[in-house]
Design an enzyme around this catalytic site. Structure first.
Site, PDB file in Angstrom:
ATOM      1  N   CYS A 120       0.849  -1.180   0.000  1.00 54.02           N
ATOM      2  CA  CYS A 120       0.000   0.000   0.000  1.00 54.02           C
ATOM      3  C   CYS A 120       0.890   1.236   0.000  1.00 54.02           C
ATOM      4  O   CYS A 120       2.094   1.136   0.223  1.00 54.02           O
ATOM      5  CB  CYS A 120      -0.934   0.019   1.211  1.00 54.02           C
ATOM      6  SG  CYS A 120      -2.379   1.083   0.909  1.00 54.02           S
ATOM      7  N   CYS A 122      -0.054   4.172   1.811  1.00 47.00           N
ATOM      8  CA  CYS A 122      -0.368   5.118   2.896  1.00 47.00           C
ATOM      9  C   CYS A 122       0.741   5.282   3.929  1.00 47.00           C
ATOM     10  O   CYS A 122       0.847   6.331   4.559  1.00 47.00           O
ATOM     11  CB  CYS A 122      -1.684   4.759   3.570  1.00 47.00           C
ATOM     12  SG  CYS A 122      -1.762   3.079   4.201  1.00 47.00           S
ATOM     13  N   CYS A 130      -4.019   6.073   0.584  1.00 48.73           N
ATOM     14  CA  CYS A 130      -3.497   4.820   0.032  1.00 48.73           C
ATOM     15  C   CYS A 130      -3.183   4.919  -1.463  1.00 48.73           C
ATOM     16  O   CYS A 130      -2.854   3.913  -2.097  1.00 48.73           O
ATOM     17  CB  CYS A 130      -4.487   3.691   0.275  1.00 48.73           C
ATOM     18  SG  CYS A 130      -4.843   3.434   2.027  1.00 48.73           S
ATOM     19  N   LYS A 195     -12.070  -5.222   2.705  1.00 51.57           N
ATOM     20  CA  LYS A 195     -11.468  -4.354   3.716  1.00 51.57           C
ATOM     21  C   LYS A 195     -12.385  -3.154   3.933  1.00 51.57           C
ATOM     22  O   LYS A 195     -12.674  -2.401   3.003  1.00 51.57           O
ATOM     23  CB  LYS A 195     -10.082  -3.887   3.257  1.00 51.57           C
ATOM     24  CG  LYS A 195      -9.444  -2.934   4.255  1.00 51.57           C
ATOM     25  CD  LYS A 195      -8.018  -2.601   3.885  1.00 51.57           C
ATOM     26  CE  LYS A 195      -7.457  -1.583   4.863  1.00 51.57           C
ATOM     27  NZ  LYS A 195      -6.061  -1.265   4.572  1.00 51.57           N
ATOM     28  N   ARG A 205      -2.595   3.435  12.512  1.00 46.59           N
ATOM     29  CA  ARG A 205      -2.241   4.708  11.864  1.00 46.59           C
ATOM     30  C   ARG A 205      -1.324   5.525  12.752  1.00 46.59           C
ATOM     31  O   ARG A 205      -0.476   6.268  12.266  1.00 46.59           O
ATOM     32  CB  ARG A 205      -3.513   5.466  11.485  1.00 46.59           C
ATOM     33  CG  ARG A 205      -4.247   4.724  10.366  1.00 46.59           C
ATOM     34  CD  ARG A 205      -5.546   5.375   9.986  1.00 46.59           C
ATOM     35  NE  ARG A 205      -6.267   4.497   9.044  1.00 46.59           N
ATOM     36  CZ  ARG A 205      -7.505   4.695   8.635  1.00 46.59           C
ATOM     37  NH1 ARG A 205      -8.166   5.764   9.055  1.00 46.59           N
ATOM     38  NH2 ARG A 205      -8.077   3.848   7.809  1.00 46.59           N
ATOM     39  N   ARG A 217     -10.986   7.440   4.206  1.00 49.58           N
ATOM     40  CA  ARG A 217     -10.735   6.401   3.203  1.00 49.58           C
ATOM     41  C   ARG A 217     -12.031   5.819   2.629  1.00 49.58           C
ATOM     42  O   ARG A 217     -12.028   4.740   2.044  1.00 49.58           O
ATOM     43  CB  ARG A 217      -9.919   5.273   3.830  1.00 49.58           C
ATOM     44  CG  ARG A 217      -8.583   5.702   4.422  1.00 49.58           C
ATOM     45  CD  ARG A 217      -7.587   4.554   4.340  1.00 49.58           C
ATOM     46  NE  ARG A 217      -6.513   4.607   5.296  1.00 49.58           N
ATOM     47  CZ  ARG A 217      -5.511   5.471   5.291  1.00 49.58           C
ATOM     48  NH1 ARG A 217      -5.459   6.416   4.370  1.00 49.58           N
ATOM     49  NH2 ARG A 217      -4.565   5.392   6.209  1.00 49.58           N
ATOM     50  N   LYS A 248     -11.282  -7.885   6.762  1.00 48.63           N
ATOM     51  CA  LYS A 248     -10.632  -7.006   7.717  1.00 48.63           C
ATOM     52  C   LYS A 248     -11.530  -5.824   8.041  1.00 48.63           C
ATOM     53  O   LYS A 248     -12.043  -5.219   7.106  1.00 48.63           O
ATOM     54  CB  LYS A 248      -9.318  -6.524   7.106  1.00 48.63           C
ATOM     55  CG  LYS A 248      -8.532  -5.573   7.961  1.00 48.63           C
ATOM     56  CD  LYS A 248      -7.369  -5.041   7.179  1.00 48.63           C
ATOM     57  CE  LYS A 248      -6.718  -3.974   8.032  1.00 48.63           C
ATOM     58  NZ  LYS A 248      -5.854  -3.120   7.309  1.00 48.63           N
ATOM     59  N   TYR A 313      -1.637  -9.409  16.266  1.00 50.84           N
ATOM     60  CA  TYR A 313      -0.515  -8.889  17.046  1.00 50.84           C
ATOM     61  C   TYR A 313      -0.273  -9.716  18.297  1.00 50.84           C
ATOM     62  O   TYR A 313       0.756  -9.562  18.956  1.00 50.84           O
ATOM     63  CB  TYR A 313      -0.784  -7.415  17.418  1.00 50.84           C
ATOM     64  CG  TYR A 313      -0.976  -6.543  16.194  1.00 50.84           C
ATOM     65  CD1 TYR A 313       0.131  -6.073  15.483  1.00 50.84           C
ATOM     66  CD2 TYR A 313      -2.247  -6.242  15.714  1.00 50.84           C
ATOM     67  CE1 TYR A 313      -0.044  -5.298  14.339  1.00 50.84           C
ATOM     68  CE2 TYR A 313      -2.430  -5.473  14.574  1.00 50.84           C
ATOM     69  CZ  TYR A 313      -1.334  -5.006  13.897  1.00 50.84           C
ATOM     70  OH  TYR A 313      -1.499  -4.255  12.757  1.00 50.84           O
TER      71      TYR A 313
HETATM   72  C1  PBG Z   1      -2.611  -0.053   4.911  1.00 53.29           C
HETATM   73  C2  PBG Z   1      -3.060  -0.916   6.028  1.00 53.29           C
HETATM   74  C3  PBG Z   1      -3.794  -0.554   7.172  1.00 53.29           C
HETATM   75  C4  PBG Z   1      -3.902  -1.699   7.943  1.00 53.29           C
HETATM   76  C5  PBG Z   1      -3.269  -2.725   7.250  1.00 53.29           C
HETATM   77  N1  PBG Z   1      -2.774  -2.219   6.060  1.00 53.29           N
HETATM   78  C6  PBG Z   1      -4.304   0.761   7.611  1.00 53.29           C
HETATM   79  C7  PBG Z   1      -5.403   1.435   6.912  1.00 53.29           C
HETATM   80  O1  PBG Z   1      -5.963   0.967   5.930  1.00 53.29           O
HETATM   81  O2  PBG Z   1      -5.689   2.555   7.354  1.00 53.29           O
HETATM   82  C8  PBG Z   1      -4.578  -1.777   9.277  1.00 53.29           C
HETATM   83  C9  PBG Z   1      -4.037  -2.809  10.186  1.00 53.29           C
HETATM   84  C10 PBG Z   1      -4.446  -2.659  11.601  1.00 53.29           C
HETATM   85  O3  PBG Z   1      -5.230  -1.772  11.991  1.00 53.29           O
HETATM   86  O4  PBG Z   1      -3.962  -3.478  12.396  1.00 53.29           O
HETATM   87  N2  PBG Z   1      -3.598   0.259   4.000  1.00 53.29           N
HETATM   88 ZN    ZN Z   2      -3.196   2.053   2.745  1.00 53.56          ZN
END
Ligand code: PBG
Ligand code: ZN
Length: 323
Positions: A120, A122, A130, A195, A205, A217, A248, A313
């Protein structure tokens, strides 16, 4: 004495009975551990909103990778924290960027550990979105070209899987074609297929410094209210060549995991995201409940919903508890 044809308690009477009739099992085999990597040496920087999680420099990351492999964790997924961010996220597809360096280091020292690379922009863009911005909007097709570059850089560095998490249309197909043209036919694509635009990503973030500088987003990540749309997203990604499809976040979307698992004969991954982790950590710190019990119950529920892979995690601690 009441006469009862069925007394369900009979099969709950001892740990042996309960083990024997258990329908869902959580194993270390199911886990992928997300890790943040940054520059420097000897750095282990704890993430404020994610107690117990760190931004590691590459040398420290390799130590963690060795430990994970030793505990039987099959794989890790890497997120890069670059020194410099810019408008186009150019440090994200730099072949000598932080993630390619981390991949090469882990693969050199712990070759058996699967290394997944999140794809990604971002984490690498100054505005935190992103994708590429034009007239205040995230551009789809221009972004896909850059994601392809990033995926190629990670695959060439030895990543076992690339994992597009951007939610641009058509990125899985573009990445598959580019990987195949580059001879990387065995690089797996784990697609963040469903997602959602979620408040549960807050701590991530903070960890990656990727909060959007303007807007949100919602023009690319999915609306939390939709599940049929998730089926269309998953179907598209499978058609474009995804090997594993992901839902997700996990906990507030167990119904989505169940639908994907029922409707598609594909491995389903679920991301137990940063906010889910931080909520548990905060509640445990407040004395609300026992950490091991709450984490194992939560991850078991994600498995029960139909996920075969869980990104979490908690992976290292879970591996220790299950050992
Ligand atoms: C990047 C990305 C994100 C997460 C995984 N890949 C953040 C987002 O989309 O803002 C989130 C992972 C997490 O919150 O543990 N796009
Ligand atoms: Zn992203």
């Amino acid at each position: 004495m009441i006469e009862l044809p069925h007394r369900p308690r009979r099969l709950r009477a001892s740990p042996q009975w309960r083990r024997l009739v258990r329908e869902t099992r959580l194993a270390v085999d199911d886990l992928v551990w997300p890790l943040f990597v940054r520059t420097g040496e000897g750095v282990r920087e704890e993430i404020e909103s994610m107690p117990g999680c760190f931004r590691f420099s590459v040398d420290e990351l390799v130590k963690e990778a060795k430990e994970a492999a030793g505990l039987g964790i099959p794989g890790v997924i890497l997120f890069g924290i670059p020194d410099e961010k810019d408008e186009t996220g150019s440090s994200g597809w730099d072949p000598d960027g932080i993630v390619p360096r981390a991949i090469r280091a882990i693969k050199a020292e712990v070759p058996e550990l699967l290394v997944w690379a999140d794809v990604c922009l971002c984490e690498y863009t100054s505005h935190g979105h992103c994708g590429l911005i034009q007239d205040g909007e995230v551009q789809n097709d221009e972004t896909v070209e850059l994601l392809v570059k990033a995926a190629l850089a990670y695959a060439r560095s030895g990543a076992d899987a690339v994992c597009p998490s951007d939610m641009m249309d058509g990125r899985v197909g573009a990445i598959r074609t580019a990987l195949d043209d580059a001879g990387r036919t065995s690089t797996v694509i784990v697609s963040y297929a469903a997602k959602y635009a979620s408040a549960y990503y807050g701590p991530f973030r903070d960890a990656a410094g990727s909060t959007p500088a303007f807007g949100d987003r919602r023009t690319y990540q999915m609306d939390a209210a939709n599940v049929d749309e998730a089926m269309r997203e998953v179907e598209l990604d499978i058609g474009e060549g995804a090997d594993i499809v992901m839902v997700k976040p996990a906990l507030a979307y167990l119904d989505v995991i169940r639908r994907v698992a029922d409707d598609f004969s594909m491995p389903v991954a679920a991301y137990n995201v940063s906010g889910e982790y931080s909520m548990v950590k905060a509640a445990v710190a407040a004395g609300a409940f026992d950490e091991q019990a709450i984490v194992l119950e939560t991850l078991t529920s994600i498995r029960r919903a139909g996920a075969s892979v869980i990104l979490t995690y908690h992976a290292k601690e879970v591996a220790q508890w299950l050992a």
